[in-house]
Design a protein around this motif. Structure first.
Motif, PDB file in Angstrom:
ATOM      1  N   LEU A   6       3.026  -1.143  -4.128  1.00 15.78           N
ATOM      2  CA  LEU A   6       4.215  -0.805  -4.909  1.00 15.78           C
ATOM      3  C   LEU A   6       4.035  -1.298  -6.340  1.00 15.78           C
ATOM      4  O   LEU A   6       3.889  -2.496  -6.578  1.00 15.78           O
TER       5      LEU A   6
ATOM      6  N   PRO B 236       8.770  -1.450   1.183  1.00 14.04           N
ATOM      7  CA  PRO B 236       7.769  -2.520   1.266  1.00 14.04           C
ATOM      8  C   PRO B 236       7.104  -2.494   2.641  1.00 14.04           C
ATOM      9  O   PRO B 236       7.695  -2.029   3.621  1.00 14.04           O
TER      10      PRO B 236
ATOM     11  N   GLY C  14       3.088  -1.736   0.080  1.00 14.12           N
ATOM     12  CA  GLY C  14       4.163  -0.816   0.423  1.00 14.12           C
ATOM     13  C   GLY C  14       3.640   0.317   1.279  1.00 14.12           C
ATOM     14  O   GLY C  14       2.445   0.381   1.592  1.00 14.12           O
TER      15      GLY C  14
END
Length: 358
Positions: free
Chosen positions: A17, A131, A3
């Motif tokens: 993430l 993302p 991310g």
């Protein structure tokens, strides 16, 4: 999943993430070494993506004891190293599991020092967590959103509730109050009635409280119910904290302004000007009182931030009204500033005795 955090100036910070996916918020930093769960559940962070400057987060896990509100209102969480295996006798779960259960977007493995330096140099700015393969159109759509739509209304209590006590009856205006403030006031002996932020002044006064407490909360103080506070001044003794401090200044005729990058952390030194004593305080605010606007008002500045000289406390010279910018209940000292609740109690008893003719 890979991310990234993208700031509105175009800066990009890569990471992983741990939970959640896309989010937008005002990117700020907190300098506390501990207290990450309190940060995540402090309603004053509503609308913000919080970057923790301390490198290791999650090492002592999470526990319900440390929750400060009914839910987390942060828009995102950015950390350097996320500890997956906490060690603490109080831990009930890991921070990783907590973030996933609460669906709080979290980016980790990030150079948080670089983010902090960017914000300190260029000021607080909007950012998005997405993302790594997010399309430019997705990013643009997120940046078009406002994370600060009626944040006080979002965090305040929806219903009136009581915390009984044997002491003076206090009407608490909840602009985003932390549970530990209520716990500290209850411990001090106050009888509390907690009210939604936008309760009209006449309804507050109809409760016949002995005093009024103005809580902490998120956002620009000029977007909060300033007129309600103006109508309460002179009617009852008032104690304000953080946003409540700023609202008092506005209601008295002063002004506020946005700080370049705010004060957020549990290690901010504040000087009590009456005693020259310096207290280590917990703070979380992005706005401050314009001291020049107080020059024509009947108030005295009582506390000042050691780092930048901003107004951290004030007292009205004639009316039983005072406030501080920091959070005295958070106890990083550990109990340096709890005297303020005792001071409020003394002020209330004095005014109550005066009303009885004693």
């Amino acid at each position: 999943m890979n991310g990234k955090l993208i700031l509105e100036d175009g800066s990009v910070f890569q990471g992983m993430l741990a939970s959640g996916t896309k989010t937008v918020g005002e990117v700020v930093f907190n300098t506390g070494m501990t207290g990450y769960q309190e940060v995540l559940t402090d309603p004053s962070y509503c609308g913000q993506i919080v970057t923790m400057t301390y490198p290791l987060i999650g090492n002592y896990g999470v526990a319900d004891l440390f929750e400060q509100a009914r839910q987390s209102f942060v828009r995102g969480f950015v950390i350097s190293e996320l500890c997956g295996k906490p060690s603490s006798w109080q831990a009930e779960d890991s921070l990783v599991s907590y973030l996933k259960a609460k669906n709080i977007p979290c980016l980790h493995g990030v150079d948080t020092r670089a983010i902090t330096r960017r914000i300190r140099s260029h000021g607080t700015m909007k950012g998005v967590i997405v993302p790594a393969d997010a399309q430019a159109s997705e990013v643009a759509e997120l940046f078009a959103q406002s994370p600060f739509a009626e944040v006080v209304k979002e965090v305040t209590t929806k219903e009136i509730y009581r915390i009984p006590g044997k002491g003076p009856h206090i009407a608490v205006l909840d602009f985003g109050i932390k549970r530990n403030i209520l716990n500290s006031m209850a411990k001090a002996g106050f009888d509390l009635t907690v009210l939604p932020a936008y309760t009209p002044a006449e309804e507050i006064l109809a409760l016949s409280p002995d005093g009024i407490f103005l809580s902490n909360g998120p956002g620009d103080p000029k977007d909060a119910p300033v007129e309600t506070v103006r109508q309460l001044i002179g009617k009852k003794p008032i104690f304000g904290i953080c946003l409540g401090h700023q609202l008092l200044a506005l209601a008295l005729g002063g002004d506020t302004y946005k700080l370049k990058f705010g004060h957020r952390g549990s290690n901010h030194p504040v000087k009590d000007l009456a005693t020259d004593r310096v207290y280590i305080t917990s703070q979380n605010h992005g706005y401050a009182i314009d001291e020049t606007s107080l020059a024509t008002l009947d108030v005295t500045v009582t506390h000042r931030a050691v780092n930048d000289g901003t107004v951290e406390g004030m007292r009205h010279n004639r009316l039983p009204v005072f406030s501080v910018q920091y959070h005295p209940e958070a106890a990083p000292g550990p109990d340096d500033s709890t005297y303020l609740f005792e001071e409020f109690m003394r002020l209330l008893n004095k005014e109550m005795n005066k009303a009885r003719g004693n």
